[in-house]
Enzyme design. Sequence first.
Site, short mmCIF file in Angstrom:
data_model
loop_
_atom_site.label_atom_id
_atom_site.label_comp_id
_atom_site.label_asym_id
_atom_site.label_seq_id
_atom_site.Cartn_x
_atom_site.Cartn_y
_atom_site.Cartn_z
N GLU A 32 0.93 -1.08 -0.14
CA GLU A 32 -0.01 0.00 0.09
C GLU A 32 0.86 1.28 -0.05
O GLU A 32 0.99 1.95 1.11
CB GLU A 32 -1.10 -0.13 1.18
CG GLU A 32 -2.01 -1.19 1.04
CD GLU A 32 -2.92 -1.25 2.21
OE1 GLU A 32 -2.77 -0.24 3.16
OE2 GLU A 32 -3.84 -2.16 2.62
N GLU A 74 -5.16 -8.71 1.07
CA GLU A 74 -5.54 -8.30 2.22
C GLU A 74 -7.00 -7.83 2.02
O GLU A 74 -7.50 -7.51 0.97
CB GLU A 74 -5.23 -6.81 2.98
CG GLU A 74 -3.73 -7.00 3.55
CD GLU A 74 -3.30 -5.29 4.31
OE1 GLU A 74 -4.17 -4.92 4.62
OE2 GLU A 74 -2.24 -5.45 4.08
O1 IFM Z 1 -4.01 -2.80 9.19
C1 IFM Z 1 -4.03 -2.43 8.01
C2 IFM Z 1 -2.87 -2.85 7.20
O2 IFM Z 1 -1.53 -2.54 7.94
C3 IFM Z 1 -2.70 -2.30 5.68
N1 IFM Z 1 -4.02 -2.73 5.17
C4 IFM Z 1 -5.04 -2.02 5.92
C5 IFM Z 1 -5.18 -2.87 7.20
C6 IFM Z 1 -6.54 -2.30 8.18
O3 IFM Z 1 -6.49 -0.82 8.05
#
Ligand code: IFM
Length: 456
Positions: free
Chosen positions: A165, A359
């Site tokens: 990200e 994710e």
């Molecule tokens: O916890 C975060 C993660 O570190 C990166 N993506 C989003 C998740 C939830 O906010």
Amino acid sequence: MSVLPEQSESTALRFPTGFVWGAATASFQVEGSTAADGRVESIWDEFCRRPGAVHNGDTGEPGADHYRRYAEDVAMMRSLGLGAYRFSVAWPRLADLGFYDRLVDELLANGISPWATLYHWDLPQALEEKGGWTNRDTAYRFAEYAAAVAGKLGDRVAGWLTLNEPWCSAFAGYASGRHAPGVTSGDAAIAAVHHLLLGHGLAMREIRAVAPEIPAGITLNLFPVHPASDAPADIDAARRVDGLQNRIFTEPVLRGVYPDDLLVDLAPYGLPSLIQDGDLDVISAPIDLLGVNYYRAYLVAAGGEPDGPSEWVGAEDVRFLTSGHPRTEMDWEVQPEGLTELLVSLNEQSPGLPMYITENGAAYPDTLTPDGAVRDADRIAFLDGHLRAAHAAIEQGVDLRGYFCWSLMDNLEWAAGYAKRFGLVHVDFETQKRTLKDSARWYAGVIERNGLPAEG
Ligand code: IFM
């Protein structure tokens, strides 16, 4: 002992054979042991000390004490039937990468594929003091670090991800300052975007040199963006948000260009002048996979007033509207259909591109019942809806190869501290006791049947 719930239902939606079922964490969020074995300070250690920066003054201690409890955690992953574990390597631990060596061996010994992310936001503070990601040199330091990690873990890793990200690193870190290093400058954020992307491309080279046969790529947090109306100003707002959130990363990586509209919009912030000859060739070196982090979609309109420093550089007047869906504890709307839309759209842009959901998950206000259970029906519904949406994308021709739930266990949710729980596994941060939530047992059932039960 089996963790599986009783399975009376038949499997209605089956995923492709070999589909990777995993869960993810990140170093600073779970490891703890921030002073162990020569680890140096990261920007998050520094940020957590700033009064008011992180909810409740929470810090990387204790995390989920994963650094010391990794063997117990791997046994827990095995009990769930996880096929893969996505963790991140902490750059501040470069002096001693032994923990990752042990973790990878433990995973392999338990039949779990290690997926390593090189950078999930914990930049060494010493580099931040030289400008961090606003300094082009950081991209080269990142490549050196990538070479060291690839050299250490080499081909024992099943998948490599360079950055997690980069939108958050650049815009939350350097534009709004709600994440470390807490800088509030549009110019800094745009410089960070370019140098993160350059770092990605340079790191890909290093990974290829050491482990050419291991699939490697980048993880982006991508959002479908819709205008609130057909009004030209709203359509333009959607274009700008889509540009800053999605296209500023996908276009350089997948096509070797920055979109023309962004080059114009971001000229006042210096984007064109940051790009040196050859940079876009480095950035667009072929990837084997795209990691997609999906949480929600955006509905946007023109005509807002920024309240404080904005992440939306050059689009500070954009308003984010609600579309009436239920919300998670992060106040994020639950929009599984956006995941299908996103994956199908990416496949249209880059036909045949292998993708993994690296994710997806949700925070809910979980509580332990007196008999030691966590009845997180909301999370089960969230995951079920998103897996159905992922399946729908596969049926529409997307080469989706795996799904990593965020997160394996409760952890430090960055500026929101330990209060927001995303885990499949509940962590008592006082005792470090792990408790499988109902969602963990449900997910184990999905993994076992490689699919979902019939709806309703
Ligand atoms: O916890 C975060 C993660 O570190 C990166 N993506 C989003 C998740 C939830 O906010």
